[in-house]
Design a protein around this motif. Structure first.
Motif, PDB file in Angstrom:
ATOM      1  N   ASP A   1       0.772  -1.093   0.090  1.00  0.00           N
ATOM      2  CA  ASP A   1      -0.046   0.133   0.118  1.00  0.00           C
ATOM      3  C   ASP A   1       0.830   1.357   0.108  1.00  0.00           C
ATOM      4  O   ASP A   1       1.977   1.265   0.535  1.00  0.00           O
ATOM      5  CB  ASP A   1      -1.079  -0.146   1.237  1.00  0.00           C
ATOM      6  N   GLU A   2       0.100   2.328  -0.401  1.00  0.00           N
ATOM      7  CA  GLU A   2       0.824   3.515  -0.448  1.00  0.00           C
ATOM      8  C   GLU A   2       0.727   4.010   1.017  1.00  0.00           C
ATOM      9  O   GLU A   2      -0.493   3.926   1.851  1.00  0.00           O
ATOM     10  CB  GLU A   2       0.172   4.634  -1.390  1.00  0.00           C
ATOM     11  N   THR A   3       1.570   4.456   1.729  1.00  0.00           N
ATOM     12  CA  THR A   3       1.941   5.052   2.945  1.00  0.00           C
ATOM     13  C   THR A   3       2.917   6.191   3.278  1.00  0.00           C
ATOM     14  O   THR A   3       3.901   6.403   2.429  1.00  0.00           O
ATOM     15  CB  THR A   3       2.169   3.695   3.884  1.00  0.00           C
TER      16      THR A   3
ATOM     17  N   ALA B   1      10.367   3.103   0.545  1.00  0.00           N
ATOM     18  CA  ALA B   1       9.865   2.865   1.689  1.00  0.00           C
ATOM     19  C   ALA B   1       8.650   2.037   1.733  1.00  0.00           C
ATOM     20  O   ALA B   1       8.393   1.356   2.791  1.00  0.00           O
ATOM     21  CB  ALA B   1       9.674   4.373   2.105  1.00  0.00           C
ATOM     22  N   ASN B   2       7.629   2.207   0.700  1.00  0.00           N
ATOM     23  CA  ASN B   2       6.494   1.348   0.991  1.00  0.00           C
ATOM     24  C   ASN B   2       6.880  -0.266   0.944  1.00  0.00           C
ATOM     25  O   ASN B   2       6.128  -0.779   1.678  1.00  0.00           O
ATOM     26  CB  ASN B   2       5.510   1.756  -0.333  1.00  0.00           C
TER      27      ASN B   2
ATOM     28  N   LYS C   1       5.304  -3.178  -7.908  1.00  0.00           N
ATOM     29  CA  LYS C   1       5.862  -2.365  -6.793  1.00  0.00           C
ATOM     30  C   LYS C   1       6.750  -3.224  -5.952  1.00  0.00           C
ATOM     31  O   LYS C   1       7.563  -2.624  -5.391  1.00  0.00           O
ATOM     32  CB  LYS C   1       4.430  -2.218  -5.744  1.00  0.00           C
ATOM     33  N   LEU C   2       6.518  -4.595  -6.119  1.00  0.00           N
ATOM     34  CA  LEU C   2       7.541  -5.424  -5.456  1.00  0.00           C
ATOM     35  C   LEU C   2       8.912  -5.229  -5.937  1.00  0.00           C
ATOM     36  O   LEU C   2       9.922  -5.268  -5.559  1.00  0.00           O
ATOM     37  CB  LEU C   2       6.905  -6.823  -5.192  1.00  0.00           C
ATOM     38  N   LEU C   3       8.742  -5.521  -7.503  1.00  0.00           N
ATOM     39  CA  LEU C   3      10.026  -5.303  -8.196  1.00  0.00           C
ATOM     40  C   LEU C   3      10.814  -4.064  -8.049  1.00  0.00           C
ATOM     41  O   LEU C   3      12.014  -4.032  -7.866  1.00  0.00           O
ATOM     42  CB  LEU C   3       9.467  -5.614  -9.849  1.00  0.00           C
ATOM     43  N   HIS C   4      10.163  -2.753  -8.161  1.00  0.00           N
ATOM     44  CA  HIS C   4      10.890  -1.868  -7.875  1.00  0.00           C
ATOM     45  C   HIS C   4      11.237  -1.530  -6.520  1.00  0.00           C
ATOM     46  O   HIS C   4      12.419  -0.898  -6.304  1.00  0.00           O
ATOM     47  CB  HIS C   4       9.947  -0.419  -8.314  1.00  0.00           C
TER      48      HIS C   4
END
Length: 320
Positions: free
Chosen positions: A184-186, A223-224, A299-302
């Motif tokens: 998630d974005e946080t 960071a996420n 998101k996981l890759l980056h």
């Protein structure tokens, strides 16, 4: 006078309704399965948990007085329940007189991952007598005794059972999303050494201009990812370990790719950035397939790529 298996089920229906209400849950329905139905349970109880979410537990009652209680029989009930249209929050095998025998723990553990609901065995070796001692009349009937011959703190026992129930609910939530990666974005920052941010900035200097808006985006993506990994410590430690092992394997690939700076004088940080993303993209497809995962691949890759850059194995700077 000894009771029958059918008598036991009739006792359990009101006993569990009363027990769950004593634990502070709002009971919606306690239902006894119709005779002859093969859905893998005898009693179901629907209730609202402490977060006001509806849950349904399914209970298979085994009142065996002499016969051996074989795990395979209980496992067959689990399979029947899993094949039904019901949506269990948990399955409980309730046997007040006999412990389970011949348990295949490997098959049981693997099946639970497929069922996506936890299974618990409430048997004599789990102090099931204390549960029934909460209601002394029920205890006397279940154990065919003139009086309840064990002394318990009823309030403490009710809280112990509630802790078990809440633990099963937590396991259900983990199992439900055990194959789903959701980053998630946080605005939360990971708990780490501030030098890691500096390390990432030094790498980004090699491929981006100082005012490039992607710089902030890349820091946020990392960071996420880190916050997500931290959350898995309590929620799903197995998935966390699998991701970190994959990250470690990519670290080795990054180290090998960095050698291109030593053998090719025309090799640039931009080329390294491009090449490693291609390597990582291929690896993540295999990773998801091997562990039957879904969700948030990019998101996981980056996140992993920029985390490796922050840790330093990814050296985008020519000549270090």
């Amino acid at each position: 006078m000894p009771i029958t298996g059918s008598d036991f089920e009739k006792l359990i229906q009101p006993f569990f309704k009363d027990l769950f209400e004593k634990m502070g849950f709002l009971v919606i329905q306690v239902r006894k399965q119709d005779s002859g139905n093969q859905n893998g349970f005898d009693i179901s109880i629907s209730f609202l948990d402490d977060n006001d979410l509806e849950r349904e537990f399914f209970i298979e009652c085994k009142y065996y007085t002499t016969a051996q209680l074989n795990w395979a029989d209980i496992f067959n009930k689990q399979m029947q329940l899993d094949s039904s249209n019901h949506k269990p929050a948990a399955f409980i095998a309730l046997s007040p007189l006999r412990d389970l025998s011949n348990i295949d723990h490997n098959i049981q553990a693997k099946a639970i991952k497929g069922f996506k609901y936890p299974v618990d065995f409430w048997t004599p070796d789990k102090d099931i007598q204390k549960l029934f001692a909460i209601n002394e009349e029920v205890y006397k009937k279940v154990y065919d005794k003139p009086k309840c011959d064990i002394v318990i703190n009823k309030s403490s026992e009710i809280q112990r059972i509630k802790a078990i129930i809440n633990n099963l609910i937590q396991k259900k939530d983990v199992l439900q999303f055990s194959d789903l990666i959701r980053i998630d974005e946080t605005n939360k920052e990971p708990i780490e050494d501030s030098k890691l941010k500096t390390n990432l900035d030094e790498k980004l200097n090699s491929i981006l201009k100082e005012d490039d808006e992607n710089r902030i985006i890349y820091h946020r993506i990392r960071a996420n990812y880190k916050v997500y990994i931290e959350s898995l410590v309590d929620l799903n430690s197995e998935l966390r370990t699998d991701i970190l092992n994959w990250e470690s394997n990519l670290r080795l690939k990054a180290s090998r790719l960095t050698n291109n700076f030593n053998i090719d004088e025309n090799y640039t940080p931009q080329k390294f950035f491009h090449d490693f993303f291609l390597e990582a993209e291929q690896e993540i497809l295999t990773f998801y397939k091997d562990f039957e995962l879904k969700g948030d691949k990019e998101k996981l890759l980056h996140g992993v790529v920029f985390e490796l850059a922050a840790q330093c194995p990814l050296d985008w700077r020519k000549n270090g």
